[in-house]
Design a protein around this motif. Structure first.
Motif, PDB file in Angstrom:
ATOM      1  N   ARG A  22       0.323  -1.387   0.052  1.00 36.76           N
ATOM      2  CA  ARG A  22       0.234   0.106   0.516  1.00 36.76           C
ATOM      3  C   ARG A  22       0.918   1.202   0.055  1.00 36.76           C
ATOM      4  NH1 ARG A  22      -4.647   0.014   4.396  1.00 36.76           N
ATOM      5  NH2 ARG A  22      -5.945  -0.444   3.022  1.00 36.76           N
ATOM      6  N   PHE A  23       0.216   2.069  -0.751  1.00 38.84           N
ATOM      7  CA  PHE A  23       1.726   2.895  -0.613  1.00 38.84           C
ATOM      8  C   PHE A  23       0.526   4.711   0.656  1.00 38.84           C
ATOM      9  CE2 PHE A  23       1.817   1.848  -5.529  1.00 38.84           C
ATOM     10  CZ  PHE A  23       3.124   1.777  -5.280  1.00 38.84           C
ATOM     11  N   SER A  24       1.345   4.850   0.716  1.00 42.81           N
ATOM     12  CA  SER A  24       0.160   6.349   2.256  1.00 42.81           C
ATOM     13  C   SER A  24       0.195   6.972   1.992  1.00 42.81           C
ATOM     14  CB  SER A  24       1.322   5.674   3.269  1.00 42.81           C
ATOM     15  OG  SER A  24       3.078   6.077   3.316  1.00 42.81           O
ATOM     16  N   GLU A  25       1.314   7.539   1.076  1.00 42.67           N
ATOM     17  CA  GLU A  25       0.527   9.407   0.556  1.00 42.67           C
ATOM     18  C   GLU A  25       1.296   9.670  -0.466  1.00 42.67           C
ATOM     19  OE1 GLU A  25       2.890  11.796   3.763  1.00 42.67           O
ATOM     20  OE2 GLU A  25       3.272  10.846   4.948  1.00 42.67           O
ATOM     21  N   GLY A  26       0.058   8.486  -1.184  1.00 45.03           N
ATOM     22  CA  GLY A  26       0.494   9.857  -2.817  1.00 45.03           C
ATOM     23  C   GLY A  26       1.956   8.938  -3.320  1.00 45.03           C
ATOM     24  N   TYR A  27       1.932   9.004  -4.681  1.00 47.41           N
ATOM     25  CA  TYR A  27       2.968   7.730  -5.868  1.00 47.41           C
ATOM     26  C   TYR A  27       3.645   8.719  -6.612  1.00 47.41           C
ATOM     27  CZ  TYR A  27       5.605   4.368  -8.032  1.00 47.41           C
ATOM     28  OH  TYR A  27       6.622   3.738  -9.166  1.00 47.41           O
ATOM     29  N   ASN A  28       3.939  10.251  -6.817  1.00 44.22           N
ATOM     30  CA  ASN A  28       4.867  10.989  -7.461  1.00 44.22           C
ATOM     31  C   ASN A  28       6.887  10.480  -6.783  1.00 44.22           C
ATOM     32  OD1 ASN A  28       2.523  11.890  -5.882  1.00 44.22           O
ATOM     33  ND2 ASN A  28       2.773  12.181  -8.527  1.00 44.22           N
ATOM     34  N   TYR A  29       7.293  11.164  -8.260  1.00 53.54           N
ATOM     35  CA  TYR A  29       8.455  11.429  -8.887  1.00 53.54           C
ATOM     36  C   TYR A  29       9.635  11.465  -7.702  1.00 53.54           C
ATOM     37  CZ  TYR A  29       8.877  16.378  -9.217  1.00 53.54           C
ATOM     38  OH  TYR A  29       8.771  17.601  -8.382  1.00 53.54           O
ATOM     39  N   PRO A  30       8.912  12.189  -6.308  1.00 56.61           N
ATOM     40  CA  PRO A  30       9.596  12.820  -5.542  1.00 56.61           C
ATOM     41  C   PRO A  30      10.146  11.171  -4.391  1.00 56.61           C
ATOM     42  CG  PRO A  30       8.214  13.918  -5.711  1.00 56.61           C
ATOM     43  CD  PRO A  30       7.871  13.457  -6.583  1.00 56.61           C
ATOM     44  N   ASN A  31       8.954  10.108  -4.637  1.00 56.47           N
ATOM     45  CA  ASN A  31       8.966   9.368  -2.863  1.00 56.47           C
ATOM     46  C   ASN A  31       8.871   7.975  -4.230  1.00 56.47           C
ATOM     47  OD1 ASN A  31       5.925   9.196  -4.544  1.00 56.47           O
ATOM     48  ND2 ASN A  31       5.118   9.784  -2.985  1.00 56.47           N
ATOM     49  N   ALA A  32       8.938   7.958  -5.380  1.00 54.29           N
ATOM     50  CA  ALA A  32       8.856   6.721  -6.200  1.00 54.29           C
ATOM     51  C   ALA A  32       9.579   5.852  -5.650  1.00 54.29           C
ATOM     52  CB  ALA A  32       8.667   7.328  -7.733  1.00 54.29           C
TER      53      ALA A  32
END
Length: 832
Positions: free
Chosen positions: A582-592
């Motif tokens: 499960r992704f907890s706080e969105g899924y974008n380039y900073p945290n991928a």
């Protein structure tokens, strides 16, 4: 049609020349109805193929339409929504609140003008224009726009710095020019409906800014309160404090006026609050007495000053410092001077001025909106602030924004609409034209007492700071950091520090977002009155539960119990070789990268390579997998091989190129790890069409292509739809049947033979329909009852699932199918 076909051929030919793979999302080369979805019987369901969003659709959604522009213009002047229903009861509430605020704003505005290094009349000009203009654009009935302590201090700092480098510039001209520039920027932000940018400033930053500014302002007013001179009160707060102690021996008669005025202000407020608690039936009277204490103290000390100084009007002969001459009317009305030299002189102070105007006003407006049960439009409030600061300088006003103290007074006074601002404007106008002679004798020390008393309410109380600590200790650190920087530097640096650190913390949280591996737990609802009595430890107590299996349901909890769930409840692994992430706080380039590195690392720890002989020779191994030492054979653990990954996208709204590319890279990496088998990727709870388009563009949403010719067996989530075939319609038929039988009984008693025959015919017809329905229920195996249903998600993307349960069912079913076993419990309650 011919032209469309030609265009398609030309497009395909151009794509072939450029090397564009049009069928990248359909690597199996199958058409839309032959990739497995036909396995799902459509005899009892409506087929649904989800269409992807197009670029043209997005352009149309963001392009303003004529109707949208009319709606925008209509909401630009909110007063037209309610002015037609204005009544006498509203007028009475606005009169009381408007006059009350007017009595407070007159002395406060003159005091705040001195903070801005301006003559007192400029505070009156700002107050008049603020309350007069705001009501046209207001979405808050409580806000009072005018001079405030913090913005006045910032303006004074700007005026001082500009005067040092450009002595020829007049102070009020600089202040008016600053107001126009800030007004232009804020109006543009509001008209663009970008008021959401204020939400990037956290409550901790706002509280630190208000607290530090209040301490700074209060300390800067102590010299005027005590009559101490010989140093600047514009220096850092700690320096002003040290200088006050050094020059304490130079205290003058002003201290007698200032200290007693400050004492009386607090005594009156304490006495009124005490009286309101002891006599609740007279709380309204005590409220107005407390509210008018500022005006009462100013009038009292003006009278004392008149009696003392009436024969000592010259500056040198005065017994203590007083305001002096205040011109009658708008003597400084003119077109504001805005040119390149002016802008260049204070360009560095424009950002902090805009931030102060925004955060103070919006924070106050939102707070009172929640208290009084209405919602403000942040963008429209920015328009109101901007227009006020654009037009105010034409009458001599300087930057103004929402005032906390006057807004609180206005709210408690029973204001009904923003029109109360007009009443306040009339009071200020009377003061500008009728009371300048009285203002001559107002003691400066009394005004300093008013300022100190007003800003004292802006300091965050210790209990609030403790509540911050209970919620998030890190933000308390930010709070104290902002206060310390403000005290030891200045207000501007304090604002920049808190806002910058808050944004850094936000970015770190986004970048370091931690994913969660989920396990399944079977739960059921229970009446647990026995829990929470005495010993809180787990006890084996009889609970009132349903006996049948329908009472239980499967939920998914983090395997590490990061959510605070009971550690004694052990979530089970979904299935050997299946992982739910499960992704907890969105899924974008900073945290991928952070998300996927943790996922891959955990998968490698808990699984083994499918083919242990992937590297026949030692030299074939990669450097990061050297294998066993020479002479020893590799140990093959009993860990399962990787079979499927289920990604929970419930907290993901948008994805980008970088995050999707990282997902592709990880998919390729794990495919090599699991070779010769393939890893199935199931994606659940995707709540954005563009996210689905991005993922399908990367090859997700349907089975990974392989040489296996066995058919894929998707499992779809279906929902009942209305119509004559629905269960609801059958229930209605049963109710009608009961009503017909009742009517037949009454008719039989009354002897209506004809009606009896007609009703019997209808009853037979309904009975026949009902018996057919019951037979359908009895013969149904898949869904428990035969009814008209439709797929919730598109059949063209079988690996996009509505929830984790359906995703796990699909993954287990196809893993067992490939293994040659019959699915055990898939699609039933026992399967999960």
């Amino acid at each position: 049609m011919a032209s469309d076909g030609t265009a398609t051929k030309v497009g395909h030919g151009l794509a072939k020349v450029l090397g564009i793979k049009l069928h990248y999302r359909n690597p199996q080369g199958l058409d839309d109805v032959s990739r497995g979805e036909s396995v799902y019987s459509v005899s009892s369901a409506d087929t649904y193929v989800e269409q992807e969003p197009s670029t043209w659709e997005w352009i149309c959604s963001v392009t303003p339409t004529g109707r949208g522009l009319l709606h925008w213009a209509y909401h630009l002047f909110p007063f037209v929504h309610w002015i037609g229903r204005y009544n006498l009861q509203w007028l009475y509430g606005d009169l009381v609140a408007g006059i009350t605020v007017g009595c407070v704003v007159v002395p406060q505005s003159m005091a705040y003008a001195k903070l801005a290094e301006l003559a007192p009349e400029f505070g009156l000009y700002s107050s008049f224009m603020g309350v007069l203009i705001y009501w046209f654009f207001a979405t808050s009935k409580d806000i009072t726009i005018g001079p405030v302590a913090v913005m006045s201090t910032v303006t004074g700092n700007v005026v001082d710095r500009v005067k040092e480098s450009n002595p020829e510039f007049e102070s009020h001209v600089v202040a008016s020019s600053l107001a126009v520039i800030c007004g232009c920027v804020i109006t543009a932000i509001g008209l663009a409906r970008a008021g959401w940018i204020v939400d990037f400033i956290s409550l901790a930053a706002i509280s630190a800014f208000m607290t530090g500014s209040a301490i700074n302002i209060a300390m800067g007013q102590v010299p005027a309160l005590m009559g101490i001179t010989g140093f600047s009160n514009r220096e850092a707060t700690y320096k002003v404090f040290i200088n006050i102690l050094k020059n304490l021996g130079g205290t003058k008669r002003d201290a007698a006026m200032g200290l007693t005025a400050l004492t009386f202000l607090y005594l009156i407020r304490f006495a009124c609050n005490y009286g309101a608690r002891r006599m609740p039936n007279r709380s309204k009277m005590f409220f107005f007495l407390s509210t008018l204490r500022t005006a009462f103290i100013i009038l009292l000390y003006t009278l004392i000053s008149f009696l003392v100084n009436r024969n000592h009007r010259s500056r040198s002969a005065r017994r203590f410092a007083i305001l002096g001459d205040i011109p009658r009317g708008f003597q400084h009305a003119a077109v504001p001077t805005v040119n390149i030299p002016f802008i260049r002189a204070y360009a560095g102070d424009i950002p902090v001025s805009i931030i102060v105007l925004l955060i103070e006003h919006i924070a106050i407006a939102k707070s009172f909106g929640r208290v009084n049960n209405y919602t403000i439009d942040a963008s429209q409030e920015l328009v109101a602030i901007g227009v006020t600061n654009l037009l105010g300088p034409f009458l001599g006003a300087y930057p103004a924004t929402g005032s906390f103290s006057r807004t609180a007074i206005k709210s408690k006074a029973g204001v009904r609409t923003p029109f109360a601002g007009v009443i306040t404007a009339v009071v200020v106008l009377l003061a500008i034209y009728a009371l300048p002679a009285v203002f001559f004798y107002i003691p400066n020390a009394a005004l300093s007492a008013v300022i100190i008393h007003a800003v004292g309410d802006l300091i965050t109380p210790p209990n609030t700071v403790y509540q911050f600590w209970r919620i998030n200790p890190l933000e308390v650190v930010i709070f104290f950091l902002g206060v310390i920087v403000t005290i030891f530097s200045n207000i501007e640096n304090g604002i920049y520090t808190t806002v910058s650190v808050s944004l850094v913390v936000l970015l770190v949280r986004v970048v370091k977002a931690q994913g969660r591996f989920m396990g399944k737990v079977k739960v059921r609802s229970a009446v647990g009155d026995q829990f929470g009595q005495g010993d809180t430890r787990y006890r084996d107590v009889p609970l009132e539960t349903k006996k049948d299996e329908d009472a239980s349901r499967t939920i998914f909890l983090p395997l590490e119990h990061n959510d605070g769930s009971n550690p004694q409840v052990e979530p089970q692994s979904p299935y050997p070789g299946i992982f739910i992430y499960r992704f907890s706080e969105g899924y974008n380039y900073p945290n991928a990268n952070h998300y996927l590195d943790y996922m891959v690392q955990t998968i490698f720890k808990q699984t083994r390579r499918t083919n242990p002989h992937s590297y026949p020779k030692m030299g074939d191994r990669p450097w990061n997998e050297p294998g066993p030492k020479p002479g020893r054979e590799e140990e093959y653990s009993d860990r399962p091989t990787l079979k499927a990954i289920i990604l929970d996208f419930s907290s993901v709204n948008n994805v980008d190129i970088t995050s999707v590319q990282n997902l592709i890279d990880v998919r390729n990496q794990l495919d090599k790890y699991a070779a010769p088998d393939r890893v199935d990727w199931h994606l659940a709870c995707i709540n954005n069409r563009w996210t689905k388009r991005a993922l399908t563009s990367a090859g997700f949403g349907f089975p990974t292509p392989s040489g296996d010719s066995s058919r894929w067996k998707p499992i779809f989530s279906v929902a009942e739809i209305g119509g004559k075939s629905s269960a609801a319609a059958a229930a209605e038929d049963r109710e009608n049947e009961g009503e017909i039988h009742k009517q037949l009984s009454r008719d039989e008693e009354g002897g209506f033979g004809q009606k009896k025959a007609e009703a019997a015919g209808k009853a037979d017809e309904v009975s026949s329909d009902t018996s057919d329905f019951k037979q359908t229920i009895a013969g149904s195996k898949a869904y428990g009852f035969q009814t008209k249903v439709a797929a919730v998600h598109g059949l063209n993307r079988p690996l996009f699932h509505v929830d984790l349960t359906s995703a796990l069912q699909s993954a287990v079913s196809n893993i067992e199918r490939r293994a040659g076993d019959e699915p055990r419990g898939v699609g039933t309650k026992e399967g999960l």
